[in-house]
Design a protein around this motif. Structure first.
Motif, PDB file in Angstrom:
ATOM      1  N   PRO A  39       0.684  -1.327  -0.052  1.00  0.00           N
ATOM      2  CA  PRO A  39      -0.024  -0.042  -0.163  1.00  0.00           C
ATOM      3  C   PRO A  39       0.794   1.280  -0.005  1.00  0.00           C
ATOM      4  CG  PRO A  39      -0.037  -0.732   2.173  1.00  0.00           C
ATOM      5  CD  PRO A  39       0.876  -1.842   1.316  1.00  0.00           C
ATOM      6  N   PHE A  40       0.543   2.177  -0.626  1.00  0.00           N
ATOM      7  CA  PHE A  40       1.308   3.422  -0.539  1.00  0.00           C
ATOM      8  C   PHE A  40       0.489   4.729  -1.134  1.00  0.00           C
ATOM      9  CE2 PHE A  40       1.531   1.796  -4.835  1.00  0.00           C
ATOM     10  CZ  PHE A  40       1.394   2.975  -5.672  1.00  0.00           C
ATOM     11  N   GLU A  41       0.874   5.941  -0.729  1.00  0.00           N
ATOM     12  CA  GLU A  41       0.191   7.184  -1.145  1.00  0.00           C
ATOM     13  C   GLU A  41       1.120   8.017  -2.134  1.00  0.00           C
ATOM     14  OE1 GLU A  41      -0.655   9.609   2.246  1.00  0.00           O
ATOM     15  OE2 GLU A  41      -1.426   7.773   3.224  1.00  0.00           O
ATOM     16  N   ALA A  42       0.379   8.519  -3.191  1.00  0.00           N
ATOM     17  CA  ALA A  42       1.335   9.210  -4.274  1.00  0.00           C
ATOM     18  C   ALA A  42       0.383  10.287  -4.866  1.00  0.00           C
ATOM     19  CB  ALA A  42       1.789   8.182  -5.185  1.00  0.00           C
ATOM     20  N   GLU A  43       1.296  11.110  -5.764  1.00  0.00           N
ATOM     21  CA  GLU A  43       0.330  12.096  -6.552  1.00  0.00           C
ATOM     22  C   GLU A  43       0.250  11.504  -7.980  1.00  0.00           C
ATOM     23  OE1 GLU A  43       0.834  16.604  -8.393  1.00  0.00           O
ATOM     24  OE2 GLU A  43       1.907  16.087  -6.628  1.00  0.00           O
ATOM     25  N   ILE A  44      -0.775  11.756  -8.773  1.00  0.00           N
ATOM     26  CA  ILE A  44      -0.861  11.264 -10.093  1.00  0.00           C
ATOM     27  C   ILE A  44      -0.211  12.365 -10.842  1.00  0.00           C
ATOM     28  CG2 ILE A  44      -2.403  10.602 -11.950  1.00  0.00           C
ATOM     29  CD1 ILE A  44      -4.405   9.919  -9.979  1.00  0.00           C
ATOM     30  N   GLU A  45       0.836  11.848 -11.618  1.00  0.00           N
ATOM     31  CA  GLU A  45       1.574  12.779 -12.427  1.00  0.00           C
ATOM     32  C   GLU A  45       1.156  12.837 -13.945  1.00  0.00           C
ATOM     33  OE1 GLU A  45       5.761  12.058 -12.040  1.00  0.00           O
ATOM     34  OE2 GLU A  45       5.801  13.868 -10.646  1.00  0.00           O
ATOM     35  N   ASP A  46       0.758  11.527 -14.232  1.00  0.00           N
ATOM     36  CA  ASP A  46       0.269  11.325 -15.676  1.00  0.00           C
ATOM     37  C   ASP A  46      -0.719   9.928 -15.740  1.00  0.00           C
ATOM     38  OD1 ASP A  46      -0.203  11.822 -18.439  1.00  0.00           O
ATOM     39  OD2 ASP A  46       1.688  11.095 -19.041  1.00  0.00           O
ATOM     40  N   ILE A  47      -1.414   9.874 -16.788  1.00  0.00           N
ATOM     41  CA  ILE A  47      -2.184   8.771 -16.945  1.00  0.00           C
ATOM     42  C   ILE A  47      -1.861   8.295 -18.538  1.00  0.00           C
ATOM     43  CG2 ILE A  47      -4.373   7.388 -16.835  1.00  0.00           C
ATOM     44  CD1 ILE A  47      -5.328   9.559 -14.802  1.00  0.00           C
ATOM     45  N   GLY A  48      -1.162   7.432 -18.765  1.00  0.00           N
ATOM     46  CA  GLY A  48      -0.744   7.028 -20.041  1.00  0.00           C
ATOM     47  C   GLY A  48      -1.896   5.885 -20.777  1.00  0.00           C
ATOM     48  N   ALA A  49      -1.332   5.282 -21.824  1.00  0.00           N
ATOM     49  CA  ALA A  49      -2.110   4.219 -22.269  1.00  0.00           C
ATOM     50  C   ALA A  49      -1.994   2.876 -21.572  1.00  0.00           C
ATOM     51  CB  ALA A  49      -1.824   4.109 -23.749  1.00  0.00           C
ATOM     52  N   PHE A  50      -0.891   2.621 -21.051  1.00  0.00           N
ATOM     53  CA  PHE A  50      -0.563   1.473 -20.346  1.00  0.00           C
ATOM     54  C   PHE A  50      -0.431   1.639 -18.907  1.00  0.00           C
ATOM     55  CE2 PHE A  50       1.249   1.201 -24.516  1.00  0.00           C
ATOM     56  CZ  PHE A  50       0.576   0.153 -24.989  1.00  0.00           C
ATOM     57  N   HIS A  51      -0.027   2.925 -18.417  1.00  0.00           N
ATOM     58  CA  HIS A  51       0.505   3.108 -16.864  1.00  0.00           C
ATOM     59  C   HIS A  51      -0.055   4.447 -16.576  1.00  0.00           C
ATOM     60  CE1 HIS A  51       3.573   0.352 -18.684  1.00  0.00           C
ATOM     61  NE2 HIS A  51       3.309  -0.122 -17.668  1.00  0.00           N
ATOM     62  N   VAL A  52      -0.100   4.431 -15.207  1.00  0.00           N
ATOM     63  CA  VAL A  52      -0.276   5.780 -14.499  1.00  0.00           C
ATOM     64  C   VAL A  52       1.231   5.909 -13.790  1.00  0.00           C
ATOM     65  CG1 VAL A  52      -1.419   6.980 -12.397  1.00  0.00           C
ATOM     66  CG2 VAL A  52      -2.489   5.023 -14.134  1.00  0.00           C
TER      67      VAL A  52
END
Length: 178
Positions: free
Chosen positions: A129-142
């Motif tokens: 489990p972890f906390e993080a800020e979403i920097e980008d949402i791509g076609a395959f990965h966040v």
């Protein structure tokens, strides 16, 4: 060019012309609708372009199938070709099922998920489990960034499978002006 040849294929030529008009209209309408949705949901331009690209690919496949039907290719020939192509693609997709799963998940994330780029989320993973800020949402990965500065690349399909809490919405700090 022989004029009788044109008359022999009049129905097919008219059908192809109508299909071309429908094809161009569908591409323009879907592009406009996706861009309008992206603007209303404050989605980034490159994500919008990616979804439009996938929708256009789907429309292209449908038009190709329609052209084959309009021009009356023999069904037994179509089935032979399709079964051969399906066998090769099926083996390739079975080997790479996660790629297709991640692309589909990326499209679902684009249209329906409540978190956006800039949100701080907590992923409820039993093992990690972890906390993080979403920097980008791509076609395959966040692409995520933790408080420690660690960059985490998280597959889209896993993001749909795990429980997620939005700890801080990106609208909390910013005022949006349309």
């Amino acid at each position: 060019m022989d004029i009788d040849l044109i008359f022999d294929y009049t129905k097919e030529l008219i059908g192809s012309g109508i299909l071309l008009i429908v094809y161009i209209s569908l591409r323009l309408i879907t592009t406009k609708l996706v861009r309008r949705y992206a603007k209303s949901s404050h989605t980034l331009e490159h994500r919008t372009n990616l979804v439009i690209k996938y929708i256009h690919l789907f429309i292209n496949i449908l038009v190709l199938i329609a052209l084959v039907l309009i021009w009356g290719v023999q069904t037994k020939d179509i089935f032979i070709a399709l079964s051969s192509i399906t066998t090769v693609v099926g083996v390739a997709m079975f080997a790479q099922w996660s790629i297709l799963s991640n692309i589909t998940s990326g499209i679902i994330l684009f249209f329906s998920f409540p978190f956006k780029i800039g949100d701080i989320i907590k992923i409820h993973d039993k093992d990690f489990p972890f906390e993080a800020e979403i920097e980008d949402i791509g076609a395959f990965h966040v692409y995520l960034k933790t408080d420690d500065g660690e960059k985490v690349i998280y597959p889209n399909n896993l993001l749909l499978q795990k429980g997620i809490s939005i700890l801080k919405n990106h609208f909390d700090d910013k005022e949006f002006i349309d």
